[in-house]
Design an enzyme around this catalytic site. Structure first.
Site, PDB file in Angstrom:
ATOM      1  CB  CYS A  14     -83.713  94.832 -30.154  1.00 50.90           C
ATOM      2  SG  CYS A  14     -83.208  93.357 -29.278  1.00 50.90           S
ATOM      3  NE  ARG A  49     -92.600  96.737 -32.222  1.00 47.61           N
ATOM      4  CZ  ARG A  49     -92.710  95.441 -32.502  1.00 47.61           C
ATOM      5  NH1 ARG A  49     -93.730  94.755 -32.090  1.00 47.61           N
ATOM      6  NH2 ARG A  49     -91.772  94.827 -33.173  1.00 47.61           N
ATOM      7  CE  LYS A 207     -77.818  92.180 -49.381  1.00 45.03           C
ATOM      8  NZ  LYS A 207     -78.849  91.131 -49.367  1.00 45.03           N
TER       9      LYS A 207
HETATM   10  N1  LIG Z   1     -82.792  90.080 -41.810  1.00 45.32           N
HETATM   11  C1  LIG Z   1     -81.731  89.746 -42.546  1.00 45.32           C
HETATM   12  O1  LIG Z   1     -81.591  88.617 -43.017  1.00 45.32           O
HETATM   13  C2  LIG Z   1     -80.664  90.752 -42.805  1.00 45.32           C
HETATM   14  C3  LIG Z   1     -80.814  92.080 -42.483  1.00 45.32           C
HETATM   15  N2  LIG Z   1     -79.813  92.963 -42.761  1.00 45.32           N
HETATM   16  C4  LIG Z   1     -79.938  94.361 -42.391  1.00 45.32           C
HETATM   17  O2  LIG Z   1     -79.964  94.450 -40.977  1.00 45.32           O
HETATM   18  C5  LIG Z   1     -80.754  95.568 -40.578  1.00 45.32           C
HETATM   19  C6  LIG Z   1     -81.830  95.090 -39.626  1.00 45.32           C
HETATM   20  O3  LIG Z   1     -82.618  94.132 -40.283  1.00 45.32           O
HETATM   21  P1  LIG Z   1     -83.688  93.243 -39.489  1.00 45.32           P
HETATM   22  O4  LIG Z   1     -83.189  92.934 -38.140  1.00 45.32           O
HETATM   23  O5  LIG Z   1     -84.035  92.130 -40.408  1.00 45.32           O
HETATM   24  O6  LIG Z   1     -84.906  94.254 -39.419  1.00 45.32           O
HETATM   25  P2  LIG Z   1     -86.061  94.304 -38.348  1.00 45.32           P
HETATM   26  O7  LIG Z   1     -87.134  95.153 -38.921  1.00 45.32           O
HETATM   27  O8  LIG Z   1     -86.405  92.940 -37.856  1.00 45.32           O
HETATM   28  O9  LIG Z   1     -85.346  95.071 -37.127  1.00 45.32           O
HETATM   29  C7  LIG Z   1     -85.133  96.448 -37.090  1.00 45.32           C
HETATM   30  C8  LIG Z   1     -85.547  96.897 -35.706  1.00 45.32           C
HETATM   31  O10 LIG Z   1     -85.193  98.246 -35.525  1.00 45.32           O
HETATM   32  C9  LIG Z   1     -86.234  98.870 -34.787  1.00 45.32           C
HETATM   33  N3  LIG Z   1     -86.173 100.317 -34.999  1.00 45.32           N
HETATM   34  C10 LIG Z   1     -86.597 101.029 -36.055  1.00 45.32           C
HETATM   35  N4  LIG Z   1     -86.370 102.338 -35.864  1.00 45.32           N
HETATM   36  C11 LIG Z   1     -85.784 102.445 -34.656  1.00 45.32           C
HETATM   37  C12 LIG Z   1     -85.295 103.548 -33.905  1.00 45.32           C
HETATM   38  N5  LIG Z   1     -85.382 104.804 -34.353  1.00 45.32           N
HETATM   39  N6  LIG Z   1     -84.732 103.289 -32.708  1.00 45.32           N
HETATM   40  C13 LIG Z   1     -84.631 102.034 -32.232  1.00 45.32           C
HETATM   41  N7  LIG Z   1     -85.085 100.943 -32.913  1.00 45.32           N
HETATM   42  C14 LIG Z   1     -85.643 101.169 -34.102  1.00 45.32           C
HETATM   43  C15 LIG Z   1     -87.507  98.223 -35.281  1.00 45.32           C
HETATM   44  O11 LIG Z   1     -88.545  98.337 -34.350  1.00 45.32           O
HETATM   45  C16 LIG Z   1     -87.044  96.775 -35.472  1.00 45.32           C
HETATM   46  O12 LIG Z   1     -87.289  95.993 -34.311  1.00 45.32           O
HETATM   47  C17 LIG Z   1     -81.268  96.191 -41.872  1.00 45.32           C
HETATM   48  O13 LIG Z   1     -80.374  97.199 -42.284  1.00 45.32           O
HETATM   49  C18 LIG Z   1     -81.219  95.031 -42.853  1.00 45.32           C
HETATM   50  O14 LIG Z   1     -81.101  95.450 -44.182  1.00 45.32           O
HETATM   51  C19 LIG Z   1     -78.620  92.584 -43.337  1.00 45.32           C
HETATM   52  C20 LIG Z   1     -78.427  91.286 -43.692  1.00 45.32           C
HETATM   53  C21 LIG Z   1     -79.440  90.273 -43.484  1.00 45.32           C
HETATM   54  N1  LIG Z   2     -83.458  90.923 -47.297  1.00 48.67           N
HETATM   55  C1  LIG Z   2     -82.109  90.524 -47.469  1.00 48.67           C
HETATM   56  C2  LIG Z   2     -81.474  90.264 -46.128  1.00 48.67           C
HETATM   57  C3  LIG Z   2     -80.033  90.086 -46.224  1.00 48.67           C
HETATM   58  O1  LIG Z   2     -79.274  90.932 -46.698  1.00 48.67           O
HETATM   59  C4  LIG Z   2     -82.064  89.249 -48.288  1.00 48.67           C
HETATM   60  O2  LIG Z   2     -83.106  88.632 -48.469  1.00 48.67           O
HETATM   61  O3  LIG Z   2     -80.982  88.901 -48.774  1.00 48.67           O
END
Ligand SMILES: NC(=O)C1=CN([C@@H]2O[C@H](COP(=O)(O)OP(=O)(O)OC[C@H]3O[C@@H](n4cnc5c(N)ncnc54)[C@H](O)[C@@H]3O)[C@@H](O)[C@H]2O)C=CC1
Ligand SMILES: N[C@@H](CC=O)C(=O)O
Ligand code: NA
Length: 430
Positions: A14, A49, A207
């Site tokens: 989340c 968390r 990607k």
């Molecule tokens: N932020 C972006 O623009 C984009 C992100 N993504 C992908 O989306 C996914 C999530 O990215 P974000 O939300 O940016 O990362 P983030 O780091 O903000 O969120 C990931 C969350 O997962 C939680 N987490 C980690 N291990 C855990 C576990 N064992 N159980 C429950 N929660 C756990 C973390 O505490 C964190 O809040 C990644 O695979 C990322 O590559 C894909 C496209 C765009």
């Molecule tokens: N870290 C990535 C998130 C989206 O895939 C980016 O910057 O493109």
């Protein structure tokens, strides 16, 4: 007709993306239900968390035990937005084994273990969807998998990492420093948990592997992708690019060889002409060109990173998977029947911009030109600038293979009159 029993959805993670998925699931609940044909119920949220205040999420749904959540057995869909390889991989596999379909945004995992995850989905008669994994909100996976399934894709080229495009854009247009721009991209939620994945090109390479796999019906893994990051791009490189009427972008390029017998996939910084549409892709936007036999050139453009844009793609998948569940069917799985070999970078053919520091004396230019000729690399233009007995020589080549260029540079370094190779940059998009 609307089914009354809701589809149960578990959210794993989340953070930037997960919190937006939860928010939109709540605010758009009625529309999502109408589009799917059944209400969608958030049945559990796995977090790391638990004490953090999460607006709009019932604290009773929050758990730190993601494994127990995916083993519940009553889930229809698991949304994995944790990121990284483990525990995400085990959680997804366990979700399939316990009857859920999966929506994921995890390109790192898909590029490493996509084949095994697809197999697990198929064995359990479930869906694995991941539109958000490539180019955020931009519909790209589904168009390639479905809309272009009757065509023959020859090339996919574009900007697929928002963070690095944001940084390069800032460096180019405002003269901002690398670290300052990276910090801003991180604060805006664009960067990966470890931004090394962005700036060293791992994220774009993952990607590229996913895109090449779908485009060429061939398994392409992260290790098959040639990768160079953007940390060594300097203000001097931008100045050289400007002199050529170009800018610098981190590109992902997946190509079918001319004889159709193999493919290549690569990620590296490249100069592109300012007149090319990719040159005007700003901030964290992404843009991808797809070239196919019958369609010709298609361009996909939009926000490539950030919480809400990425959640848009996740929710699109959620609706598609939800409809499949209600219809008792699944969408298309992995298509890797072509099994084309993935060639190494040496076989890639493109143009190069090379900046050399040389002694400013007669005969140097001829010596340098001879080395290029000996390696079969044809020179397009040469520009020389003198500075206190030393000179800088900028050579732009015609199309040559990476192997031939590598041999040329190695031989140039051995010349006494060549003091150093200041930069080598590929030139694309002409
Ligand atoms: N932020 C972006 O623009 C984009 C992100 N993504 C992908 O989306 C996914 C999530 O990215 P974000 O939300 O940016 O990362 P983030 O780091 O903000 O969120 C990931 C969350 O997962 C939680 N987490 C980690 N291990 C855990 C576990 N064992 N159980 C429950 N929660 C756990 C973390 O505490 C964190 O809040 C990644 O695979 C990322 O590559 C894909 C496209 C765009
Ligand atoms: N870290 C990535 C998130 C989206 O895939 C980016 O910057 O493109
Ligand atoms: Na996408």
């Amino acid at each position: 007709m609307m089914r009354t029993r809701p589809l149960k959805v578990a959210l794993l993670g989340c953070g930037v993306v997960g919190s937006e998925v939860a928010r939109i699931m709540t605010t758009h609940a009625d529309d999502l239900a109408a589009r799917i044909g059944a209400p969608v119920e958030l049945a559990g949220v796995a977090v790391r968390r638990p004490d953090k205040v999460r607006e709009g999420i019932d604290p009773a749904l929050v758990t730190t035990d993601a494994t127990a959540l995916v083993k519940r057995g009553d889930l229809d869909i698991v949304v994995e937005v944790i990121g990284g390889i483990e525990p995400a991989r085990t959680l997804i596999t366990t979700a399939f084994e316990h009857g859920a379909s999966v929506v994921s945004a995890n390109k790192a995992l898909l590029a490493q273990d996509g084949a095994a995850l697809h197999a697990a989905a198929e064995q359990n008669g479930r869906d694995l969807y991941y539109e958000a994994a490539v180019a955020g909100a931009i519909p790209l996976i589904r168009p390639l998998r479905e809309s272009l399934a009757g065509d023959k894709v020859n090339r996919v080229l574009g900007i697929v990492n928002g963070t690095t495009n944001f940084i390069l854009d800032k460096m180019d247009t405002t003269g901002a420093g690398y670290q300052e721009a990276l910090d801003e991209a991180t604060a805006l939620g664009y960067a990966e948990a470890d931004p090394t994945a962005d700036v060293e090109g791992f994220d774009a390479a993952a990607k590229a592997a996913i895109l090449a796999g779908i485009a060429f019906h061939t398994r392409v893994r992260l290790d098959d992708v040639h990768r160079e990051g953007m940390t060594e791009v300097t203000a001097a490189d931008f100045a050289s690019a400007k002199e050529m009427g170009c800018t610098i972008k981190l590109l992902a390029i997946c190509e079918r060889a001319e004889d159709g017998a193999s493919v290549t996939a690569r990620v590296h910084p490249a100069m592109i002409p300012l007149s090319h549409p990719l040159a005007s892709v700003r901030g964290a936007y992404n843009a991808v060109f797809v070239e196919s036999d019958a369609s010709g050139q298609l361009m996909f453009y939009g926000p490539g990173a950030g919480g809400a844009p990425t959640a848009s793609a996740v929710l699109g998948d959620l609706v598609a998977v939800g409809r499949n569940r209600l219809g008792g069917t699944t969408g298309p799985g992995e298509s890797a029947y072509a099994a084309l070999p993935v060639s190494s970078m040496g076989e890639v053919v493109t143009r190069y911009h090379i900046s050399l520091d040389v002694a400013d004396k007669p005969g140097v230019l001829a010596q340098v030109a001879t080395v290029f000729a000996e390696h079969g690399v044809s020179i397009d233009t040469v520009r020389q600038q003198g500075k206190d007995g030393e000179a800088s020589l900028v050579v732009v080549t015609h199309r040559a293979s990476d192997a031939a260029l590598g041999g040329t540079v190695e031989a140039l370094r051995k010349l006494d009159t060549v003091r150093g190779v200041a930069s080598i940059m590929r030139v694309e998009g002409e």
